[in-house]
Motif scaffolding. Sequence first.
Motif, PDB file in Angstrom:
ATOM      1  N   ASN A 140       0.806  -1.232   0.000  1.00 56.13           N
ATOM      2  CA  ASN A 140       0.000   0.000   0.000  1.00 56.13           C
ATOM      3  C   ASN A 140       0.838   1.280   0.000  1.00 56.13           C
ATOM      4  N   ILE A 141       1.640   1.443  -1.031  1.00 56.95           N
ATOM      5  CA  ILE A 141       2.440   2.652  -1.203  1.00 56.95           C
ATOM      6  C   ILE A 141       1.492   3.806  -1.508  1.00 56.95           C
ATOM      7  N   GLU A 142       1.560   4.878  -0.710  1.00 57.70           N
ATOM      8  CA  GLU A 142       0.665   6.013  -0.875  1.00 57.70           C
ATOM      9  C   GLU A 142       1.137   6.986  -1.957  1.00 57.70           C
ATOM     10  N   ASP A 143       2.435   7.160  -2.087  1.00 64.14           N
ATOM     11  CA  ASP A 143       2.985   8.127  -3.042  1.00 64.14           C
ATOM     12  C   ASP A 143       3.959   7.396  -3.962  1.00 64.14           C
ATOM     13  N   PRO A 144       3.471   6.834  -5.073  1.00 63.50           N
ATOM     14  CA  PRO A 144       4.342   6.026  -5.930  1.00 63.50           C
ATOM     15  C   PRO A 144       5.320   6.853  -6.766  1.00 63.50           C
ATOM     16  N   GLY A 145       5.641   8.066  -6.381  1.00 60.67           N
ATOM     17  CA  GLY A 145       6.645   8.877  -7.097  1.00 60.67           C
ATOM     18  C   GLY A 145       6.045   9.721  -8.195  1.00 60.67           C
TER      19      GLY A 145
END
Length: 146
Positions: A140-145
């Motif tokens: 659950n990565i919130e900010d994938p770049g």
Amino acid sequence: PDSDREILLADSTGTAISVSYNGTELLLQGPDTVANFSRVIATVSYNNTYARPGNPDQRERRIEFVVNDGRNDSIIAVSRLTFVGVNDRPYLDISGDSAGVDNEVIFVEERAPVVLVDSRMFIIEEDNDTLAYAKLQILNIEDPGM
């Protein structure tokens, strides 16, 4: 072959038979009736608590049974015990001495990286001295770049 880790047990509840075990020999001591000896002998069990790499020794065990009427021994009856090895799953605890196996850390943005695992973490592998791999995955990565 696994010495004090191998145990013979019997349940003599409700009989006049005493049960003693010296590490290799289980002795059922009467006097008592043939029926009670039969009942107690039917409860005889084996256990091996040795669970370390390469153990327990999986060679066949022969357990000999003999009864005596006070004058004569019976013929020897043999129970042959064959081992089936079990591959226990490894145990991983990254929280060290804390309750549970999980660890919780706080990361502060724009600061140094944080160690995710307690320094007292441990792994238990009962069957081998080696592991095949370790896999770590961010979920659950919130900010994938963006």
